[in-house]
Design an enzyme around this catalytic site. Structure first.
Site, PDB file in Angstrom:
ATOM      1  N   GLN B 116       0.844  -1.194   0.000  1.00 17.10           N
ATOM      2  CA  GLN B 116       0.000   0.000   0.000  1.00 17.10           C
ATOM      3  C   GLN B 116       0.881   1.247   0.000  1.00 17.10           C
ATOM      4  OE1 GLN B 116      -1.957   0.505   3.720  1.00 17.10           O
ATOM      5  NE2 GLN B 116      -3.597   1.762   2.913  1.00 17.10           N
ATOM      6  N   SER B 119       0.984   6.518   2.722  1.00 14.61           N
ATOM      7  CA  SER B 119       1.628   7.508   3.594  1.00 14.61           C
ATOM      8  C   SER B 119       2.910   8.042   2.975  1.00 14.61           C
ATOM      9  CB  SER B 119       1.978   6.877   4.942  1.00 14.61           C
ATOM     10  OG  SER B 119       0.820   6.559   5.652  1.00 14.61           O
ATOM     11  N   SER B 151       4.537  -1.711   4.417  1.00 16.53           N
ATOM     12  CA  SER B 151       4.749  -3.122   4.764  1.00 16.53           C
ATOM     13  C   SER B 151       4.772  -3.953   3.491  1.00 16.53           C
ATOM     14  CB  SER B 151       3.616  -3.641   5.651  1.00 16.53           C
ATOM     15  OG  SER B 151       3.453  -2.802   6.752  1.00 16.53           O
ATOM     16  N   GLU B 234      -9.142  -1.442   5.704  1.00 17.56           N
ATOM     17  CA  GLU B 234      -7.936  -1.650   6.498  1.00 17.56           C
ATOM     18  C   GLU B 234      -8.286  -1.717   7.975  1.00 17.56           C
ATOM     19  OE1 GLU B 234      -5.012   1.515   6.331  1.00 17.56           O
ATOM     20  OE2 GLU B 234      -3.437   0.122   6.952  1.00 17.56           O
ATOM     21  N   GLU B 367      -5.818   8.774  17.591  1.00 16.29           N
ATOM     22  CA  GLU B 367      -6.356  10.138  17.709  1.00 16.29           C
ATOM     23  C   GLU B 367      -7.263  10.458  16.518  1.00 16.29           C
ATOM     24  OE1 GLU B 367      -3.222   9.209  18.324  1.00 16.29           O
ATOM     25  OE2 GLU B 367      -3.344   9.512  20.486  1.00 16.29           O
TER      26      GLU B 367
END
Lengths: 374, 397
Positions: B116, B119, B151, B234, B367
């Site tokens: 993936q 990020s 990953s 996910e 968060e």
């Protein structure tokens, strides 16, 4: 073991709707606040409608024994709604504890069968004469002695719903060992002395018996099991009341922080508050699953009931207190006032934490049940 | 999807036919897995022809039970978790027929591993701020930028990639979703060592990597919408799988407690029981969530499961290190490795404690998840935003 049903059925949702409508109509906060300081802290008319007319007084009592033939799942649902409204009715004492104790008696024994019918129909109100803090699995109480002719003597402190009761179901030690007796309040030798309760909407009293006349409900062969099952049922179903308390507290707090403006914006837009409420919501998700599992296990006689009740009661008790404490805090100054009903929920939640075994007691039981010894 | 018509008995019949035609004892592993996919027994809730039977997801248990009993080979789902949990649902929802046919079968059999590419160093929680650029060049896109926390990038054949295709519009509008060929010469994967000592993650440098337009998923500029499907899946994949009582981290700690009475102490006992009860309550919440899905009444509870999973894993793994005392002072192995599997509960207590720290970061930080619950479930107002109507290129960074 079949898979537990953790959802609410359509029938259960219908029952919830009727109870909620009734309570919305007859148990609104301002009237409730006035009532708790009046000479009639319990709403006997509401109790009659709820217990006798809606048929919740004997919901989980089989039809052939005078009840509605539903199960602990439905009783749990009523408790959820009673928690949401902190309704001042003796449901826990009569429809849960006294009734469940009588369910463990011999159906052939007329004194017990007759009393069960009267409680299940709502014709009479009962209470179980044990301290409200008594946990399932506690030793059989030794505080009341029964003489050979059924005269009862002793004292039981902090009994829930006793002053609303027509009949007390009294665990006593007789000549043959543990027994359950029925004692009519208002008869000679029975003193029910009301205490000033922390929880304004569930009343407690000290019961003193002096050679009071008792009718035998169960002897040594059944009394301890009947009492044990009543306490287990009460503890497991109280988790649903705790869920209802927590739901009201979360819902009202969310509503308030959306409406309350400070610094030019709703206070509910601040992450410091949002995160606390998100955490509380998540606790409710787990509390609902745990409470439903306990109710389903009690309803189906699941061999895992002991674990289900210990998990539900230890978890939901804590969640209800947390929700009520957050409710007071996040309402700010208004949450600290007598005028706002938040304190009624805080008081109920805190008292419920002790009722039928504090969380630590239930975790002790859990340690035995799941083989995690100290 | 149209009304499912397959019953559990019919599925058992199909499993029997598969086993008759491809005896697991004599059939090559990959050949068996391909035959299973073609028989619609890979993921029964997928469409016919794409490994499924267009029926209820719950009936997959019937397949798994029967095939496990017959000793059939597995596709080793833990090795291909990103493909199964994130790429596949996204391809199914947004892919063209050609893309579904090309990608889903080798994804499911494990012939092709997926990663993936979301990020970036400058776009973590604020994923929509990402700056990897994709510029159109005829029938291809040319991609340049850097991805991180990737990953299985080192074993992957394909990556699901979100890149910026229009920097002149507000950030949520200018992104497009692609399938990136990890063997392209413009793709470089470097291990990123983490606090456990190993490198489960990677950095991926994209330098003029070329992606055919046929490998775009969804419309140009709709990358954010497509990515939402991936991200929701996910979170379900991380927090939502069915577990027996004492499944996962709580079971590991409970076993240590039972086997090692000499380690016990009253404070640890109290904490263990609190966590045990809490883990059981959340396990029941997961069961309840799946029961709601099964009757077609999905609740918002799913958004919270990953949050609970992270907190419990961290508390339990921390408790275990403390419980172990002198042994807790030791660590099994700091040497740099590149594991093929993402493993939360493997190895020893120290590893589990450190790896669990990632649970509240990966797949959406706790968060951010709390913001999502507060805003989408509870309906609380958002924080004031300074970035909503600003072109991506003009955002402060």
């Amino acid at each position: 073991m079949s898979t537990p049903d953790l959802l609410y059925s359509d029938v259960e949702n219908d029952l919830r709707a009727s109870v909620r409508d009734l309570l919305a109509d007859r148990c609104e906060p301002a009237a409730l606040l006035a009532r708790v300081e009046s000479g009639e802290p319990y709403d006997t008319k509401l109790w009659r409608t709820l217990g006798a007319e809606l048929g919740t007084a004997g919901l989980h009592v089989p039809e052939e024994r005078g009840g509605q033939g539903a199960s602990a799942r439905e009783t749990a649902l009523v408790l959820e709604e009673l928690g949401r409204s902190v309704a001042p009715v003796p449901f826990l004492g009569s429809a849960v504890l006294a009734t469940s104790a009588l369910l463990g008696t011999d159906p052939e024994r007329e004194a017990a069968a007759g009393l069960l019918r009267r409680l299940a129909s709502g014709e009479a109100t009962g209470a179980l004469a044990v301290p409200l803090s008594t946990a399932p699995g506690a030793p059989f109480p030794q505080s009341v002695r029964a003489s050979g002719d059924g005269g009862l003597t002793g004292r039981v402190g902090t009994v829930a719903d006793a002053q609303a009761a027509d009949v007390l179901v009294v665990p006593a030690t007789g000549p043959d060992g543990p027994a359950l007796y029925a004692v009519d309040t208002g008869t000679a030798g029975v003193s029910v002395s009301e205490l000033v309760p922390l929880d304004l909407t569930r009343r407690i009293a000290d019961v003193t018996l002096t050679e009071a006349g008792g009718r035998l409900l169960a002897g040594p062969e059944r009394a301890a099991d009947a009492l044990g099952q009543a306490l287990l049922t009460g503890a497991g179903l109280l988790a649903s009341e705790q869920l209802g308390i927590a739901e009201w507290c979360l819902q009202e707090t969310v509503r308030y922080v959306r409406e309350r403006y400070q610094f030019g914006r709703p206070v509910g837009s601040f992450q410091a508050l949002k995160h606390r409420l998100a955490d509380l919501w998540l606790e409710l998700v787990a509390a609902r699953a745990a409470a439903r599992y306990a109710a389903d296990a009690l309803a189906t006689g699941n061999p895992d009931t002991g674990v289900a009740v210990a998990v539900a009661q230890s978890y939901c008790a804590t969640v209800a207190v947390h929700a009520a404490e957050e409710c007071v805090q996040l309402h700010g100054g208004i949450g600290m006032t007598w005028e706002h009903p938040a304190h009624l929920y805080l008081k109920r939640a805190k008292a419920n934490e002790i009722a039928l075994g504090a969380p630590g007691r239930h975790r002790d039981r859990l340690a035995d049940l799941v083989d995690l010894p100290a | 999807m149209s009304e499912p018509t397959i019953t559990a008995d019919e599925i058992r019949e199909r499993v029997r036919a598969l086993l008759e035609q491809h005896d697991p004892r004599t059939t090559d592993r990959l050949e068996f897995l391909r035959a299973r996919f073609d028989a619609g027994l890979a993921w029964v809730h997928f469409p016919v022809g794409l490994g499924g039977l267009n029926t209820y997801r719950e009936l997959q248990n019937v397949v798994e039970t029967e095939l496990t009993a017959a000793g059939a080979p597995s596709n080793n789902p833990r090795r291909i978790g990103i493909g199964l949990g994130m790429a596949a649902p996204t391809i199914l929802r947004f892919g063209t027929d050609e893309q579904k046919r090309r990608f889903l079968r080798p994804l499911w059999t494990g012939e092709e591993v997926w990663c993936q590419l979301f990020s970036e160093p400058g776009a973590g929680s604020d994923l929509a701020a990402l700056g990897t650029r994709a510029v159109r060049d005829g029938d291809e896109w040319v991609v340049t930028g850097q991805k991180v926390w990737t990953s299985t990038a080192h074993t992957a054949r394909w990556g699901i990639l979100v890149a910026r295709t229009d920097p002149d519009v507000p950030k949520h509008q200018g992104m497009t979703y692609f399938v990136c060929d990890m063997t392209d010469p413009g793709v470089e994967v470097r291990p990123l060592r983490q606090i456990t000592g190993e490198a489960e993650f990677n950095e991926v440098f994209l330098t003029g990597a070329r992606i055919p337009d046929a490998h775009r998923l969804g419309e140009v500029g709709e990358g954010w919408k497509v990515a939402q499907t991936t991200l929701m899946n996910e979170r379900v994949a991380i927090g939502g799988s069915a577990m027996p009582r004492e499944g996962g981290m709580v079971g590991t700690v409970a076993r240590t407690w039972r086997e090692r009475p000499e380690l016990r102490a009253p404070d640890l006992h109290d904490r263990l029981l609190r966590l045990w009860a809490e883990a059981e309550a959340f396990r029941l919440a997961g069961t309840r969530l799946r029961q709601q899905l099964a009757v077609g009444e999905p609740g918002p509870e799913g958004s919270g499961m990953k949050l609970a999973f992270a907190r419990l894993n961290q508390a339990l793994s921390g408790l275990e290190v403390e419980l172990l005392g002198d042994e807790g002072l030791r660590y099994d192995d700091w040497s740099m490795r590149r594991p093929e599997l993402v493993d939360f509960t493997g190895r020893e207590a120290g590893y589990r404690y450190l790896r669990a720290k990632g649970n509240s970061i990966e797949g959406g930080t706790s968060e951010i998840l709390r913001n999502i619950i507060a805003e989408r479930v509870l309906g609380l107002p958002p924080e004031p935003r300074v970035d909503k109507d600003v072109a991506w290129k003009d955002l402060p960074r």
